[in-house]
Design an enzyme around this catalytic site. Structure first.
Site, mmCIF file in Angstrom:
data_model
loop_
_atom_site.group_PDB
_atom_site.id
_atom_site.type_symbol
_atom_site.label_atom_id
_atom_site.label_comp_id
_atom_site.label_asym_id
_atom_site.label_seq_id
_atom_site.Cartn_x
_atom_site.Cartn_y
_atom_site.Cartn_z
ATOM 1 N N GLY A 14 4.368 4.961 2.826
ATOM 2 C CA GLY A 14 3.447 3.836 2.727
ATOM 3 C C GLY A 14 2.202 4.180 1.940
ATOM 4 O O GLY A 14 1.078 3.948 2.399
ATOM 5 N N THR A 16 1.225 3.221 -1.319
ATOM 6 C CA THR A 16 0.878 2.450 -2.514
ATOM 7 C C THR A 16 -0.485 1.777 -2.400
ATOM 8 O O THR A 16 -0.974 1.190 -3.367
ATOM 9 C CB THR A 16 1.937 1.363 -2.805
ATOM 10 N N TYR A 154 0.876 -3.397 18.604
ATOM 11 C CA TYR A 154 0.398 -2.401 17.645
ATOM 12 C C TYR A 154 -0.137 -1.179 18.381
ATOM 13 O O TYR A 154 0.222 -0.034 18.060
ATOM 14 C CB TYR A 154 -0.692 -3.017 16.777
#
Length: 264
Positions: A14, A16, A154
């Site tokens: 992850g 980018t 989360y």
């Protein structure tokens, strides 16, 4: 302190945008060969160009795929069978009332936030162990310690990352491989910026005021009284990837601006 990662390879999931991209920039700037990962080739190419703009001599590679799935993880492993440094940064978040979080939501968050790191660590730790050196990191969150009522699913996945990280550190004791987790606090990443930007647009309130109100209302224990920057979080990640951090393992290292009200 000069951190030199020349000769080391790193994979950042992850990476980018946001914290992941900042970590990739930091590792590349310290001399590591960095594999940047993202869901699409276009995003990966943009990230590689961004890193090269800051570090023209950086040694880089890219990989596009969905690491939130078993197939995506397997494809990355085939493309890059070994690495010295693994940073499990891939993650998603979404404010949602507990009563509205479906079974599918729970499973999706667990797959992306927890199992992506589990699958990659399970493979890459074996090579690190054989070579007698390695660094594995899980980018967790202060939300794993202080579960936010507005996104319990989360928080639960971030707690799970802490458990996986500590357990794996125990499993790799004495091998030269360290395993740690990072606990960023509220950070001005791409996702958070988009979220606050939407609120600012809908309410007509300046973005700076939205961020300040969030800290005051939802994270009043913050000692820095602001969002952290992605570079501030990345600096800790780069240190934990270094030779200098060889005595730090099994730890949950806070980069939370003092949000967690604890002395340990």
């Amino acid at each position: 302190m000069h951190i030199n990662l020349s000769g080391r390879s790193a994979i950042v999931s992850g990476s980018t945008a946001g914290i992941g991209l900042a970590i990739a920039v930091g590792l590349a700037g310290s001399g590591a060969h960095v594999v940047v990962t993202g869901r699409t080739q276009a995003r990966v190419d943009e990230a590689l160009a961004s890193i090269r703009a800051r570090h023209p001599r950086a040694s880089l590679a890219g990989h596009a795929g969905d690491l939130g799935t078993a197939q995506g993880a397997a494809e990355l492993i085939v493309a890059f069978p070994e690495t010295d440094i693994l940073v499990n940064n891939l993650g998603i978040f979404e404010p949602k009332a507990f009563a509205e979080i479906t079974d599918a939501d729970w499973m999706h968050f667990f797959e992306v936030n927890v199992m992506s790191g589990v699958r990659l660590a399970r493979h890459y730790a074996q090579g690190m162990k054989k070579r007698g050196w390695g660094r594995i990191q899980f980018i967790s969150s202060e939300s794993g310690v202080q579960i936010p009522a507005e996104m319990i699913h989360y928080g639960v996945t971030k707690t799970a990352q802490l458990a996986v990280s500590r357990g794996l550190a125990e499993d790799l004791a004495g091998t030269g491989v360290t395993v740690n987790s990072l606990l960023p606090g509220p950070t001005r990443s791409e996702g958070v910026g988009d979220f606050f930007g939407k609120i600012a647009s809908e309410t007509g309130v300046p973005l700076a005021d939205v961020e300040r109100d969030f800290i005051a209302t939802h994270r009043p224990s913050s000692l820095i009284k602001r969002l952290a920057t992605v570079d501030e979080v990345a600096a800790m990640s780069v240190y934990l990837a270094s030779e200098q951090a060889s005595a730090t393992t099994g730890a949950a290292v806070r980069v939370d601006g003092g949000v967690v009200r604890s002395i340990v």
